[in-house]
Design a protein around this motif. Sequence first.
Motif, PDB file in Angstrom:
ATOM      1  N   ARG A 115       0.837  -1.201   0.000  1.00  0.00           N
ATOM      2  CA  ARG A 115       0.000   0.000   0.000  1.00  0.00           C
ATOM      3  C   ARG A 115       0.872   1.252   0.000  1.00  0.00           C
ATOM      4  NH1 ARG A 115      -2.700  -3.075   3.877  1.00  0.00           N
ATOM      5  NH2 ARG A 115      -2.056  -1.757   5.619  1.00  0.00           N
ATOM      6  N   VAL A 116       1.920   1.223   0.813  1.00  0.00           N
ATOM      7  CA  VAL A 116       2.836   2.359   0.884  1.00  0.00           C
ATOM      8  C   VAL A 116       3.529   2.580  -0.456  1.00  0.00           C
ATOM      9  CG1 VAL A 116       4.967   3.211   1.947  1.00  0.00           C
ATOM     10  CG2 VAL A 116       3.188   2.163   3.370  1.00  0.00           C
ATOM     11  N   SER A 141       6.581  15.272  -2.054  1.00  0.00           N
ATOM     12  CA  SER A 141       5.815  16.518  -2.171  1.00  0.00           C
ATOM     13  C   SER A 141       4.472  16.323  -2.859  1.00  0.00           C
ATOM     14  CB  SER A 141       6.632  17.562  -2.941  1.00  0.00           C
ATOM     15  OG  SER A 141       6.941  17.086  -4.252  1.00  0.00           O
ATOM     16  N   ALA A 142       4.294  15.198  -3.526  1.00  0.00           N
ATOM     17  CA  ALA A 142       3.028  14.930  -4.208  1.00  0.00           C
ATOM     18  C   ALA A 142       1.987  14.338  -3.263  1.00  0.00           C
ATOM     19  CB  ALA A 142       3.256  13.982  -5.382  1.00  0.00           C
ATOM     20  N   LEU A 143       2.396  14.076  -2.022  1.00  0.00           N
ATOM     21  CA  LEU A 143       1.506  13.411  -1.080  1.00  0.00           C
ATOM     22  C   LEU A 143       1.225  14.277   0.144  1.00  0.00           C
ATOM     23  CD1 LEU A 143       3.092   9.824  -1.058  1.00  0.00           C
ATOM     24  CD2 LEU A 143       1.149  10.628  -2.431  1.00  0.00           C
ATOM     25  N   ALA A 144       0.117  13.961   0.800  1.00  0.00           N
ATOM     26  CA  ALA A 144      -0.214  14.545   2.102  1.00  0.00           C
ATOM     27  C   ALA A 144      -0.539  13.390   3.038  1.00  0.00           C
ATOM     28  CB  ALA A 144      -1.403  15.488   1.991  1.00  0.00           C
ATOM     29  N   VAL A 145      -0.029  13.459   4.252  1.00  0.00           N
ATOM     30  CA  VAL A 145      -0.311  12.428   5.246  1.00  0.00           C
ATOM     31  C   VAL A 145      -1.149  13.045   6.357  1.00  0.00           C
ATOM     32  CG1 VAL A 145       0.655  10.782   6.887  1.00  0.00           C
ATOM     33  CG2 VAL A 145       1.829  11.204   4.710  1.00  0.00           C
ATOM     34  N   LYS A 146      -2.326  12.492   6.573  1.00  0.00           N
ATOM     35  CA  LYS A 146      -3.201  12.939   7.652  1.00  0.00           C
ATOM     36  C   LYS A 146      -3.006  11.992   8.831  1.00  0.00           C
ATOM     37  CE  LYS A 146      -5.199  16.027   4.960  1.00  0.00           C
ATOM     38  NZ  LYS A 146      -5.024  17.477   5.149  1.00  0.00           N
ATOM     39  N   SER A 147      -2.506  12.532   9.915  1.00  0.00           N
ATOM     40  CA  SER A 147      -2.276  11.739  11.120  1.00  0.00           C
ATOM     41  C   SER A 147      -3.060  12.375  12.253  1.00  0.00           C
ATOM     42  CB  SER A 147      -0.776  11.690  11.448  1.00  0.00           C
ATOM     43  OG  SER A 147      -0.531  10.899  12.585  1.00  0.00           O
ATOM     44  N   VAL A 158      -3.731   8.281   7.404  1.00  0.00           N
ATOM     45  CA  VAL A 158      -4.218   8.106   6.041  1.00  0.00           C
ATOM     46  C   VAL A 158      -3.308   8.900   5.118  1.00  0.00           C
ATOM     47  CG1 VAL A 158      -6.132   8.444   4.438  1.00  0.00           C
ATOM     48  CG2 VAL A 158      -6.602   7.812   6.813  1.00  0.00           C
ATOM     49  N   GLY A 159      -2.770   8.240   4.112  1.00  0.00           N
ATOM     50  CA  GLY A 159      -1.939   8.915   3.125  1.00  0.00           C
ATOM     51  C   GLY A 159      -2.740   9.186   1.863  1.00  0.00           C
ATOM     52  N   MET A 160      -2.486  10.333   1.235  1.00  0.00           N
ATOM     53  CA  MET A 160      -3.272  10.665   0.054  1.00  0.00           C
ATOM     54  C   MET A 160      -2.506  11.581  -0.893  1.00  0.00           C
ATOM     55  SD  MET A 160      -6.024  13.208   1.892  1.00  0.00           S
ATOM     56  CE  MET A 160      -6.223  12.023   3.246  1.00  0.00           C
ATOM     57  N   ASN A 161      -2.932  11.555  -2.130  1.00  0.00           N
ATOM     58  CA  ASN A 161      -2.446  12.501  -3.125  1.00  0.00           C
ATOM     59  C   ASN A 161      -2.753  13.913  -2.629  1.00  0.00           C
ATOM     60  OD1 ASN A 161      -2.525  14.250  -5.516  1.00  0.00           O
ATOM     61  ND2 ASN A 161      -2.359  12.372  -6.712  1.00  0.00           N
ATOM     62  N   SER A 162      -1.815  14.807  -2.772  1.00  0.00           N
ATOM     63  CA  SER A 162      -2.007  16.168  -2.264  1.00  0.00           C
ATOM     64  C   SER A 162      -3.141  16.904  -2.973  1.00  0.00           C
ATOM     65  CB  SER A 162      -0.707  16.973  -2.398  1.00  0.00           C
ATOM     66  OG  SER A 162      -0.284  17.022  -3.745  1.00  0.00           O
ATOM     67  N   LYS A 163      -3.623  16.364  -4.097  1.00  0.00           N
ATOM     68  CA  LYS A 163      -4.745  16.980  -4.809  1.00  0.00           C
ATOM     69  C   LYS A 163      -6.093  16.605  -4.203  1.00  0.00           C
ATOM     70  CE  LYS A 163      -2.354  17.223  -9.276  1.00  0.00           C
ATOM     71  NZ  LYS A 163      -2.403  16.825 -10.715  1.00  0.00           N
ATOM     72  N   VAL A 164      -6.083  15.636  -3.307  1.00  0.00           N
ATOM     73  CA  VAL A 164      -7.328  15.205  -2.669  1.00  0.00           C
ATOM     74  C   VAL A 164      -7.657  16.157  -1.519  1.00  0.00           C
ATOM     75  CG1 VAL A 164      -8.471  13.365  -1.374  1.00  0.00           C
ATOM     76  CG2 VAL A 164      -6.957  12.795  -3.295  1.00  0.00           C
ATOM     77  N   VAL A 207       5.673   6.866   7.721  1.00  0.00           N
ATOM     78  CA  VAL A 207       5.095   8.207   7.630  1.00  0.00           C
ATOM     79  C   VAL A 207       6.124   9.229   7.158  1.00  0.00           C
ATOM     80  CG1 VAL A 207       4.117  10.112   8.968  1.00  0.00           C
ATOM     81  CG2 VAL A 207       3.254   7.792   9.293  1.00  0.00           C
ATOM     82  N   ALA A 208       7.312   9.194   7.743  1.00  0.00           N
ATOM     83  CA  ALA A 208       8.333  10.191   7.399  1.00  0.00           C
ATOM     84  C   ALA A 208       8.702  10.149   5.923  1.00  0.00           C
ATOM     85  CB  ALA A 208       9.575   9.987   8.262  1.00  0.00           C
ATOM     86  N   SER A 209       8.857   8.956   5.364  1.00  0.00           N
ATOM     87  CA  SER A 209       9.238   8.852   3.955  1.00  0.00           C
ATOM     88  C   SER A 209       8.113   9.335   3.048  1.00  0.00           C
ATOM     89  CB  SER A 209       9.616   7.407   3.608  1.00  0.00           C
ATOM     90  OG  SER A 209       8.515   6.536   3.760  1.00  0.00           O
ATOM     91  N   LEU A 210       6.863   9.057   3.414  1.00  0.00           N
ATOM     92  CA  LEU A 210       5.741   9.539   2.610  1.00  0.00           C
ATOM     93  C   LEU A 210       5.623  11.050   2.697  1.00  0.00           C
ATOM     94  CD1 LEU A 210       3.028   6.822   3.341  1.00  0.00           C
ATOM     95  CD2 LEU A 210       4.377   7.104   1.254  1.00  0.00           C
ATOM     96  N   GLU A 211       5.873  11.602   3.881  1.00  0.00           N
ATOM     97  CA  GLU A 211       5.807  13.048   4.039  1.00  0.00           C
ATOM     98  C   GLU A 211       6.883  13.757   3.216  1.00  0.00           C
ATOM     99  OE1 GLU A 211       3.851  13.675   8.485  1.00  0.00           O
ATOM    100  OE2 GLU A 211       6.028  13.447   8.306  1.00  0.00           O
TER     101      GLU A 211
END
Length: 534
Positions: A259-260, A286-292, A509-515, A279-283
């Motif tokens: 999933r990651v 720049s194309a992603l946003a992580v909601k924690s 929850v990880g998501m595309n920054s456009k969401v 979380v740190a690597s996903l953050e």
Amino acid sequence: MKTGMKYFLALVSLCVVLAGCAPKANPPAAEGNSKGQNETSGQAAGGSGTLTVAFSEGGTTLDPAEASDLTSDTFVIAAYDQLVTYGVKNVDGADVADTDNIKPMLAKEWEVSDDQLTYTFKLQEGVKFHSGNPLTAKSVVYTFDRVKNSNSGSFLYGMADIKSVTALDDSTVQMVLNKPNHMFLQIIALYNFSIVDDVAMEGKPADFLNTNTAGSGPFLLEKWDPASEAVLTANKAYWQGAPKLDKVTLKFTKEASNRVMLLDKGDIDMAIEIPPKDVASLEANSALAVKSNASNRILYLALNNKVKPFDNVKVRQAMAYAVPYDQLINDVMHGQAKIMKSSVASNTPGFTDKGYGYEHSLEKAKQLLAEAGYPDGFTFDLTLGSGFQDWEDDAVLIQAELAKIGVTMNINKVARAQFLEMQKQKNLTAYISKWTSFVNDPSYHLGFLMYSKGSSNYHNYSNAEVDKLWEQANLEPDLDKRNELYAKAQEIITTESPWLYLYEYNRIVGMNSKVSGYVYYPDEVIRFYPLSKN
């Protein structure tokens, strides 16, 4: 998660096994209208765009009354509406459900009698189910009867303490309670009380909703294959306005690492159940946003209060001082959790940390053990259910610290299903477990876990004063006075340490920054309706 106390075990242990799931899971069409409301209404079309989300599991049922896993719950929320819902508030920059603020949904308004026993709901006008059938008061009565007689959701009906549900006319429903219940509206806001198309269900077999939907919600379930994916399409005739997304595809991807990877590469738009270590690597992408978000999902190490030496409060307190809290938060959870300081989660209204003082101190732990008559320590068994890596890591760290004060903790790993059965017997010496209260209220939480007759009080905690405070609070209509009673109960519980408080999880929850449009809810179900992808 819920009571009529004896009913809760049905939820935590239930896994509805379907003999086979149809690849198509379309709602029933109205008689004489095989295309259904979605294609015949003249309402404005919704927005454009698709969303692809990675889930770990494929779900077990589409039946609102029986849903009890995150994926099934997600289908229900997408395809159905409830009478009432929660408001939304912003906390530290994040949108979260305001569980104290009950808002209209299918019920546009309601009145409550002076004795708090009778609720009269007026339904929205013009609402139609996916079939094209109109919403009526009979639909509500039918739905509540289904919940009352269900295997999984019936405990909620008992918890709401509903005496009767009556259709006064086509658009008016009256519900009478056996006694006042300050949680009533919060309970019926849950997805199990999603309103079902009663007309479409005429002549259908009892298990029809296992693999079909009959709702009025913002999405239609076009496809469901629990082994691979599900597809939701927009109900463009939705009574609250068409969704901003045309389609949502759920990809069932069991391995968290996959999933990651899919999210990081941009192959999907969202992923749930992100491991804290990633979380740190996903953050960094720049194309992603992580909601924690801080959740009310807690983790604790329960000690059997009826078994020696844990029948001694000083032994339990000594154990609490031996827990390496900072290591658990930083090394195991990588900062994606916070120390738990009450039996109630800190984002629950009525929370208090009074009585908490268990910073890591082996010196204090040794002192308490000596005072309890165990200067040389003792040996005990911790039973650990499989499936959660952080639990195993926590257990190893706690085991090492306990050894420093002369306490030997043997870790016995068992399969998850076996653990749940053993836990129900209430004779485990010690175990690690997590809990999420969908109704964000101390009564719900403490009633299951710390009330002496609570159905999930597997650790045999019993305190007459705590029981009395809980019972008094349930009958107290004034919120401030009620919270005072809950605060006293929490302080007693924390001081007596029937659990070793470990931590409160973040919901990641990880998501595309456009969401945009994501809102955190206590049930941790993603609401797709407010989401958009720009």
